[in-house]
Scaffold this motif. Sequence first.
Motif, PDB file in Angstrom:
ATOM      1  N   ILE A  10       0.628  -1.176  -0.004  1.00 13.92           N
ATOM      2  CA  ILE A  10       0.022  -0.141  -0.060  1.00 13.92           C
ATOM      3  C   ILE A  10       0.665   1.203   0.185  1.00 13.92           C
ATOM      4  N   GLN A  11       2.240   1.113  -0.204  1.00 10.63           N
ATOM      5  CA  GLN A  11       3.018   2.242  -0.319  1.00 10.63           C
ATOM      6  C   GLN A  11       2.848   2.891  -1.813  1.00 10.63           C
ATOM      7  N   SER A  12       2.919   4.145  -1.736  1.00 10.79           N
ATOM      8  CA  SER A  12       3.014   4.650  -3.215  1.00 10.79           C
ATOM      9  C   SER A  12       4.357   4.712  -3.874  1.00 10.79           C
ATOM     10  N   GLU A  13       5.314   4.422  -3.120  1.00 15.15           N
ATOM     11  CA  GLU A  13       6.723   4.458  -3.707  1.00 15.15           C
ATOM     12  C   GLU A  13       7.102   3.061  -4.071  1.00 15.15           C
ATOM     13  N   PRO A  14       7.778   3.031  -5.210  1.00 14.30           N
ATOM     14  CA  PRO A  14       8.423   1.504  -5.477  1.00 14.30           C
ATOM     15  C   PRO A  14       9.635   1.203  -4.625  1.00 14.30           C
ATOM     16  N   GLY A  15       9.904  -0.027  -4.758  1.00 14.21           N
ATOM     17  CA  GLY A  15      11.317  -0.314  -4.422  1.00 14.21           C
ATOM     18  C   GLY A  15      11.243  -0.546  -2.817  1.00 14.21           C
ATOM     19  N   GLU A  16      10.100  -0.701  -1.992  1.00 14.27           N
ATOM     20  CA  GLU A  16      10.317  -0.887  -0.576  1.00 14.27           C
ATOM     21  C   GLU A  16      10.383  -2.206  -0.127  1.00 14.27           C
ATOM     22  N   GLY A  17      10.336  -3.282  -1.043  1.00 17.14           N
ATOM     23  CA  GLY A  17      10.517  -4.651  -0.770  1.00 17.14           C
ATOM     24  C   GLY A  17       9.978  -5.468  -1.689  1.00 17.14           C
ATOM     25  N   PHE A  19       7.404  -7.405  -2.130  1.00 16.38           N
ATOM     26  CA  PHE A  19       6.081  -7.373  -2.447  1.00 16.38           C
ATOM     27  C   PHE A  19       5.695  -6.159  -3.105  1.00 16.38           C
ATOM     28  N   SER A  20       6.113  -4.917  -2.715  1.00 14.32           N
ATOM     29  CA  SER A  20       5.907  -3.650  -3.516  1.00 14.32           C
ATOM     30  C   SER A  20       6.329  -3.868  -4.873  1.00 14.32           C
ATOM     31  N   GLN A  21       7.534  -4.299  -5.051  1.00 17.31           N
ATOM     32  CA  GLN A  21       8.204  -4.333  -6.381  1.00 17.31           C
ATOM     33  C   GLN A  21       7.320  -5.330  -7.243  1.00 17.31           C
ATOM     34  N   ALA A  22       6.789  -6.470  -6.685  1.00 15.38           N
ATOM     35  CA  ALA A  22       6.055  -7.455  -7.496  1.00 15.38           C
ATOM     36  C   ALA A  22       4.884  -6.591  -7.943  1.00 15.38           C
ATOM     37  N   ILE A  23       4.183  -6.089  -6.841  1.00 17.69           N
ATOM     38  CA  ILE A  23       2.748  -5.397  -7.191  1.00 17.69           C
ATOM     39  C   ILE A  23       2.995  -4.347  -8.575  1.00 17.69           C
ATOM     40  N   GLY A  24       4.099  -3.577  -8.121  1.00 14.30           N
ATOM     41  CA  GLY A  24       4.592  -2.693  -9.204  1.00 14.30           C
ATOM     42  C   GLY A  24       4.806  -3.174 -10.518  1.00 14.30           C
ATOM     43  N   ARG A  25       5.461  -4.294 -10.499  1.00 20.40           N
ATOM     44  CA  ARG A  25       5.875  -4.796 -11.797  1.00 20.40           C
ATOM     45  C   ARG A  25       4.518  -5.583 -12.485  1.00 20.40           C
ATOM     46  N   LEU A  26       3.420  -6.038 -11.623  1.00 18.25           N
ATOM     47  CA  LEU A  26       2.062  -6.799 -12.043  1.00 18.25           C
ATOM     48  C   LEU A  26       1.234  -5.403 -12.747  1.00 18.25           C
ATOM     49  N   SER A  27       1.301  -4.220 -12.072  1.00 14.97           N
ATOM     50  CA  SER A  27       0.503  -3.130 -12.446  1.00 14.97           C
ATOM     51  C   SER A  27       1.077  -2.454 -13.756  1.00 14.97           C
ATOM     52  N   GLU A  28       2.289  -2.802 -14.152  1.00 14.45           N
ATOM     53  CA  GLU A  28       2.771  -2.086 -15.217  1.00 14.45           C
ATOM     54  C   GLU A  28       3.012  -3.046 -16.275  1.00 14.45           C
ATOM     55  N   ALA A  29       3.644  -4.378 -16.096  1.00 14.21           N
ATOM     56  CA  ALA A  29       3.867  -5.144 -17.271  1.00 14.21           C
ATOM     57  C   ALA A  29       2.462  -5.991 -17.438  1.00 14.21           C
ATOM     58  N   ARG A  30       1.797  -5.774 -18.697  1.00 10.87           N
ATOM     59  CA  ARG A  30       0.937  -6.766 -18.838  1.00 10.87           C
ATOM     60  C   ARG A  30      -0.274  -6.651 -18.067  1.00 10.87           C
ATOM     61  N   ARG A 427      11.627 -11.318   2.825  1.00 14.86           N
ATOM     62  CA  ARG A 427      12.819 -11.416   3.564  1.00 14.86           C
ATOM     63  C   ARG A 427      14.115 -11.259   2.790  1.00 14.86           C
ATOM     64  N   PHE A 428      14.298 -11.791   1.953  1.00 16.79           N
ATOM     65  CA  PHE A 428      15.299 -11.802   0.928  1.00 16.79           C
ATOM     66  C   PHE A 428      15.237 -10.957  -0.367  1.00 16.79           C
ATOM     67  N   ASN A 429      14.138 -10.227  -0.363  1.00 19.86           N
ATOM     68  CA  ASN A 429      13.880  -9.214  -1.517  1.00 19.86           C
ATOM     69  C   ASN A 429      13.908  -9.760  -2.983  1.00 19.86           C
ATOM     70  N   LEU A 430      13.327 -10.993  -2.951  1.00 22.39           N
ATOM     71  CA  LEU A 430      13.106 -11.908  -4.429  1.00 22.39           C
ATOM     72  C   LEU A 430      11.929 -11.522  -4.927  1.00 22.39           C
ATOM     73  N   LYS A 431      12.059 -10.559  -6.080  1.00 22.60           N
ATOM     74  CA  LYS A 431      10.846 -10.067  -6.757  1.00 22.60           C
ATOM     75  C   LYS A 431       9.985 -11.008  -7.479  1.00 22.60           C
ATOM     76  N   THR A 432      10.836 -11.847  -8.210  1.00 18.89           N
ATOM     77  CA  THR A 432      10.224 -12.966  -9.319  1.00 18.89           C
ATOM     78  C   THR A 432       9.596 -14.003  -8.335  1.00 18.89           C
ATOM     79  N   THR A 433      10.303 -14.315  -7.201  1.00 19.46           N
ATOM     80  CA  THR A 433       9.742 -15.362  -6.387  1.00 19.46           C
ATOM     81  C   THR A 433       8.559 -14.854  -5.821  1.00 19.46           C
ATOM     82  N   MET A 434       8.300 -13.555  -5.458  1.00 25.69           N
ATOM     83  CA  MET A 434       7.159 -12.975  -5.099  1.00 25.69           C
ATOM     84  C   MET A 434       6.036 -13.014  -5.748  1.00 25.69           C
TER      85      MET A 434
END
Length: 561
Positions: A10-17, A19-30, A427-434
């Motif tokens: 629910i953060q508006s800035e990307p790159g905070e973990g 989960f946030s990066q995964a949601i950002g990628r899903l909302s931008e790519a397809r 925990r380990f900041n794995l965007k693809t795994t998320m």
Amino acid sequence: MNMRFFSSHIQSEPGEGAFSQAIGRLSEARPFLTLCLIGGVLYLTWLTAEPLRTHIEGYRVEAAWEMLHSGDMAVPTLNGRPYLAKPPFQYWLIALVSLPFGEVTLLTARMVSGASVITVMCMLFAWGRRIAGSRAAFYAAMVYALAPLIIEKGPRAELESLLAALTTASILLLWRACENERGWVITLSSGIALGAANLTKGPVPWLIFICAWLGLIAASRGTRKRIAVRGLAALGVSLLCVTPWVIALLARFGPGDLYRIVYDEVLERTVSEREIIHEPFWYYAHSLLKGFAPWSLLMPALSAWRGVTKALNDEQRRAAGMMIGWSLGAALLFSLFSGKETRYLISTYPAWAMWMAWAWTEATQRGWLAAYRRFLTIAVYWGAPVLLLAACFILPGFFQPFETYWLGYAGFVLLINAVGLMYAAQRFNLKTTMIAALALLVIAFRMSFVGTYLTERSVSYPFASIGEQIQQQLEADEPMALVGIYRAYLQFAVKHPFLYYETGDEFQRALQDGELDGRLALLQPKHVESLHVNAPELLARMSFIQQWKTARDEFELYRIN
């Protein structure tokens, strides 16, 4: 350990973990493909897992089945009698989807509703991305799709999902038309969508549309005349869409008979003290909290909406005004009516979802909302495992026979693995795994829900099996007698005409007159007991065949000699 496991979404800035990066990628790519896949898993898989067991859904499916078989597209029927409690657009769509299969089935009927939910998700994202950004739009689509009331009603062949899709389309097309100086084609499309909504549930969509339209006018500067004219034009087009059907009914029945049918089917039921659900003025406040739970925890962000509006541009301000009229305005209007039901507001849920998601992404960066956000972060992070363990005690189906509830057990195992994978990825900041963990979570959630709650419903209400067993006792197109409350879901399961008797006395007179000799009759034990007391000689003419028990009713099948 990272405490941002869940709340980082629910953060508006990307790159905070992750989960946030995964949601950002899903909302931008397809994003539309992602939403269709998520919606497909939630609303198009295991569509027949829940048995057809409610009167409302039974009416919709049986009316569509009779329409396809009779070929009469103008007048919906139940058991061969005109059924005008609702207009026919939903029945037309179900019949159209079922046409390639040659038969209306529970699957084809529910496909219309499931596809409608996915359509709303995509429309909501397309609109929200323009006014609030991709992240808020993606959250809004997910809040709508995962609202408990939508999960309950969405896959059923009831009209609420379709109505929400058509109403949403009409309102968003109006907004688009008003943003374009030459938007008359879009205005026409808005009116057609609104007309289809009216042909689904009468004048209710008009009320919601007008609330959104007035909100749009109130929030506009310099374009109010254009918005007013195009809103009126859309309303006029919708009226033209409804007119041919009304003319067809008048030609079929005449004004007098049509009024009598509509009065019996709609007006009398609407004003009947027995049918109206009386609730206090504030009923829809707790109804919305319950309908969106747990997403209703985002609603405190609405308290800071006034501060958000100060930073909006003109386009965003118009969209916000329309959104508030569509959501809050419609809820207040419906609160004035004496009859209230939770499902009446489903067509406003897209606006509420957008408002919550937009407010949360913009208003929770400071002050007490920031502290509230941190509290939710910690609560969800530590509460998720506890809730998973509690699910096995809360959900029906766990600790039941594995051969019946195996899907629920499998879903629960996947759910544990998905949550564990999400913890590791965060925990380990794995965007693809998320992303993979989120996909697994959606699938596991659907499997768990189907394998527990819906499987328990299927065991408790075996109407499909009852219908098949009754069919074996009947010749082709042979009618049978039904005594008591008319149950369209039973008729759909049996797929034979019913000789319907509302009371035991009516059935008893038909027996005495010999009208039912040689027929099958489906009764409840109270009707059999009444015959045993009042007319034992008639009961002696009836041969018992079989008995069934469901969680709600008990039925006995007889052959009348």
